[in-house]
Design a protein around this motif. Structure first.
Motif, PDB file in Angstrom:
ATOM      1  N   GLN A 100       0.847  -1.188   0.000  1.00  0.00           N
ATOM      2  CA  GLN A 100       0.000   0.000   0.000  1.00  0.00           C
ATOM      3  C   GLN A 100       0.886   1.244   0.000  1.00  0.00           C
ATOM      4  O   GLN A 100       1.675   1.459   0.920  1.00  0.00           O
ATOM      5  CB  GLN A 100      -0.909   0.010   1.233  1.00  0.00           C
ATOM      6  CG  GLN A 100      -1.946   1.118   1.204  1.00  0.00           C
ATOM      7  CD  GLN A 100      -2.780   1.140   2.473  1.00  0.00           C
ATOM      8  OE1 GLN A 100      -2.278   1.454   3.548  1.00  0.00           O
ATOM      9  NE2 GLN A 100      -4.058   0.808   2.352  1.00  0.00           N
ATOM     10  N   LEU A 101       0.763   2.060  -1.050  1.00  0.00           N
ATOM     11  CA  LEU A 101       1.557   3.285  -1.168  1.00  0.00           C
ATOM     12  C   LEU A 101       0.789   4.438  -0.536  1.00  0.00           C
ATOM     13  O   LEU A 101      -0.399   4.639  -0.812  1.00  0.00           O
ATOM     14  CB  LEU A 101       1.847   3.600  -2.629  1.00  0.00           C
ATOM     15  CG  LEU A 101       2.508   2.493  -3.464  1.00  0.00           C
ATOM     16  CD1 LEU A 101       2.943   3.041  -4.811  1.00  0.00           C
ATOM     17  CD2 LEU A 101       3.676   1.862  -2.735  1.00  0.00           C
ATOM     18  N   ALA A 102       1.493   5.223   0.303  1.00  0.00           N
ATOM     19  CA  ALA A 102       0.771   6.200   1.124  1.00  0.00           C
ATOM     20  C   ALA A 102       1.551   7.482   1.343  1.00  0.00           C
ATOM     21  O   ALA A 102       2.786   7.520   1.248  1.00  0.00           O
ATOM     22  CB  ALA A 102       0.442   5.565   2.476  1.00  0.00           C
ATOM     23  N   ALA A 179      -7.565   6.884   1.605  1.00  0.00           N
ATOM     24  CA  ALA A 179      -8.572   6.768   2.666  1.00  0.00           C
ATOM     25  C   ALA A 179      -8.019   7.277   3.988  1.00  0.00           C
ATOM     26  O   ALA A 179      -6.907   7.786   4.077  1.00  0.00           O
ATOM     27  CB  ALA A 179      -8.986   5.302   2.806  1.00  0.00           C
ATOM     28  N   HIS A 180      -8.860   7.176   5.024  1.00  0.00           N
ATOM     29  CA  HIS A 180      -8.482   7.379   6.420  1.00  0.00           C
ATOM     30  C   HIS A 180      -7.899   8.753   6.722  1.00  0.00           C
ATOM     31  O   HIS A 180      -7.136   8.926   7.673  1.00  0.00           O
ATOM     32  CB  HIS A 180      -7.529   6.267   6.871  1.00  0.00           C
ATOM     33  CG  HIS A 180      -8.131   4.913   6.744  1.00  0.00           C
ATOM     34  ND1 HIS A 180      -7.403   3.745   6.841  1.00  0.00           N
ATOM     35  CD2 HIS A 180      -9.414   4.513   6.513  1.00  0.00           C
ATOM     36  CE1 HIS A 180      -8.196   2.704   6.670  1.00  0.00           C
ATOM     37  NE2 HIS A 180      -9.431   3.151   6.475  1.00  0.00           N
ATOM     38  N   GLY A 181      -8.254   9.736   5.907  1.00  0.00           N
ATOM     39  CA  GLY A 181      -7.845  11.106   6.190  1.00  0.00           C
ATOM     40  C   GLY A 181      -6.432  11.439   5.795  1.00  0.00           C
ATOM     41  O   GLY A 181      -5.917  12.497   6.174  1.00  0.00           O
ATOM     42  N   SER A 232     -12.022   5.932   1.550  1.00  0.00           N
ATOM     43  CA  SER A 232     -12.984   6.131   2.629  1.00  0.00           C
ATOM     44  C   SER A 232     -14.311   6.456   1.953  1.00  0.00           C
ATOM     45  O   SER A 232     -14.438   7.494   1.299  1.00  0.00           O
ATOM     46  CB  SER A 232     -12.553   7.271   3.557  1.00  0.00           C
ATOM     47  OG  SER A 232     -11.652   6.813   4.538  1.00  0.00           O
ATOM     48  N   SER A 233     -15.275   5.569   2.082  1.00  0.00           N
ATOM     49  CA  SER A 233     -16.541   5.718   1.359  1.00  0.00           C
ATOM     50  C   SER A 233     -17.367   6.880   1.886  1.00  0.00           C
ATOM     51  O   SER A 233     -18.214   7.419   1.168  1.00  0.00           O
ATOM     52  CB  SER A 233     -17.346   4.423   1.455  1.00  0.00           C
ATOM     53  OG  SER A 233     -16.573   3.332   1.008  1.00  0.00           O
ATOM     54  N   GLY A 266     -14.114   6.942   6.925  1.00  0.00           N
ATOM     55  CA  GLY A 266     -13.676   7.782   8.022  1.00  0.00           C
ATOM     56  C   GLY A 266     -12.226   8.230   7.956  1.00  0.00           C
ATOM     57  O   GLY A 266     -11.497   7.969   7.006  1.00  0.00           O
ATOM     58  N   GLY A 267     -11.830   8.972   8.996  1.00  0.00           N
ATOM     59  CA  GLY A 267     -10.439   9.348   9.195  1.00  0.00           C
ATOM     60  C   GLY A 267     -10.073  10.777   8.911  1.00  0.00           C
ATOM     61  O   GLY A 267      -9.003  11.229   9.311  1.00  0.00           O
TER      62      GLY A 267
END
Length: 370
Positions: A100-102, A179-181, A232-233, A266-267
């Protein structure tokens, strides 16, 4: 026959079942480099019975780490640290390995969770976080630096450089963390994106930068290897990012050849109100799949084999990804296969492990001993 233990194809990647070990931040690196903890963690879960293991959120540049302990892949040292770990996985397991690239964006420079997880001030060894806009994640925190055109290009190129390093390491698939902020989610959400240029305002503009990054990674990574995305949906905050916008985003990604959408939530705001419960995010995966036809991965408090079987058998999602459940039971895939009548792969040294009534768990195996 169990659908959870039926094969699934992602481009050139043939998976024997529909189970993924979800990417789980370990906050245990030094200067982004993997170490003996990662060796133990990754090699243990490579024998879980899942078809694919996704390496934790891996920062594409040093300032993109959530914490000083976050894993990275931005230079030769971080690449070299992962090499022997992956070599050991390949020697003992047939599992596919994804990464997972972040980039953390404004949520960077934080303490590790077991030390409170709050922002580390510059005066205490923290670093200047960067984001779509100069809006802090939490009221009272230091303001992040809004990315200019040069910064946007730098970050995009960093994602590409990390994708190239991942390919050099033999990684089988990539998942883009949106996702996740974290940074790319920050561009999507009107809560965190207050830009007035072509990257802010309308939905099309807010999607623009994440799509540019996805396009750049897809162009750099071999065509035969899949590239998915985690979203994040919903922000779980009124006026924020929501499922309708997520479906629009997934449709754009489908046009660009995305191989899966991992539907989390979320996040992006401490004001979120999340109704936690088993399978609480599964309806997001189902809605995205129904609206776009894209492959989806269901996540979120999935712990039971029959629950996972129902999700894929009923068409709510194509795969399931487990995180905490795998930490609690590192042989979750074995136990799910035993319950559902499936088969998993295991190294010969473990062929004696199943109880007699599950002697066919590993398929046709023989073990002679004196």
């Amino acid at each position: 026959m169990s659908v959870l233990f039926s094969p699934f194809q992602l481009r050139g990647l043939a998976l024997p079942n529909r189970i993924m070990v979800a990417p789980m931040c370990q906050y245990s690196s030094v200067d982004g480099e993997a170490n003996d903890w990662h060796f133990t963690h990754i090699n243990s879960l490579a024998l879980s019975g899942a078809a694919i293991f996704c390496i934790e959120a891996t920062a594409v540049e040093a300032i993109g780490r959530i914490t000083p302990g976050c894993l990275g892949l931005w230079n030769d040292a971080t690449e070299a640290a992962l090499k022997p770990i992956l070599a050991a996985v390949r020697r003992h397991s047939k599992i596919a390995v994804a990464m997972q690239l972040a980039h953390a964006g404004r949520k960077a420079s934080s303490h590790v969770p077991w030390n409170g997880g709050q922002l580390i001030p510059l005066s205490e060894g923290g670093w200047q976080a960067q984001a779509p806009s100069d809006v802090p994640h939490k009221e009272g925190e230091a303001v992040p630096l809004a990315l200019d055109a040069r910064g946007l290009a730098r970050v995009r190129d960093a994602f590409v450089a990390t994708a190239n390093r991942a390919e050099r390491l033999g990684i089988d698939a990539l998942e883009l963390h949106c996702a996740h902020g974290y940074l790319l989610h920050q561009f999507l959400s009107p809560i965190s994106n207050k830009r007035t240029d072509q990257y802010g305002g309308s939905l099309q503009n807010r999607m623009r930068y994440p799509l540019e990054v996805f396009d750049a990674i897809r162009a750099a990574f071999p065509e035969r290897k899949p590239v998915g995305i985690k979203v994040s949906s919903t922000d779980w905050v009124e006026g924020g990012w929501d499922l309708t916008q997520t479906i629009e985003f997934a449709g754009e990604l489908k046009k660009r050849g995305v191989d899966w959408v991992d539907a989390s939530s979320g996040g992006v705001s401490p004001l979120q109100k999340i109704p936690l419960g088993p399978g609480y995010q599964v309806p997001f995966a189902q809605a995205i799949k129904q609206a776009t036809g894209v492959n989806t991965v269901a996540v979120g408090l999935l712990t039971q084999a029959k629950q996972a079987e129902d999700i894929v058998a009923s068409g709510k999602a194509d795969m399931v990804a487990l995180a905490r459940g795998m930490l609690y039971d590192p042989r979750w895939g074995w136990h799910a296969a035993a319950e559902l009548g499936g088969h998993v792969d295991a190294p010969p040294a473990y062929w004696r492990a199943p109880p007699h009534e599950q002697k066919d768990l590993f398929g046709a195996t023989t073990f002679g001993a004196r």
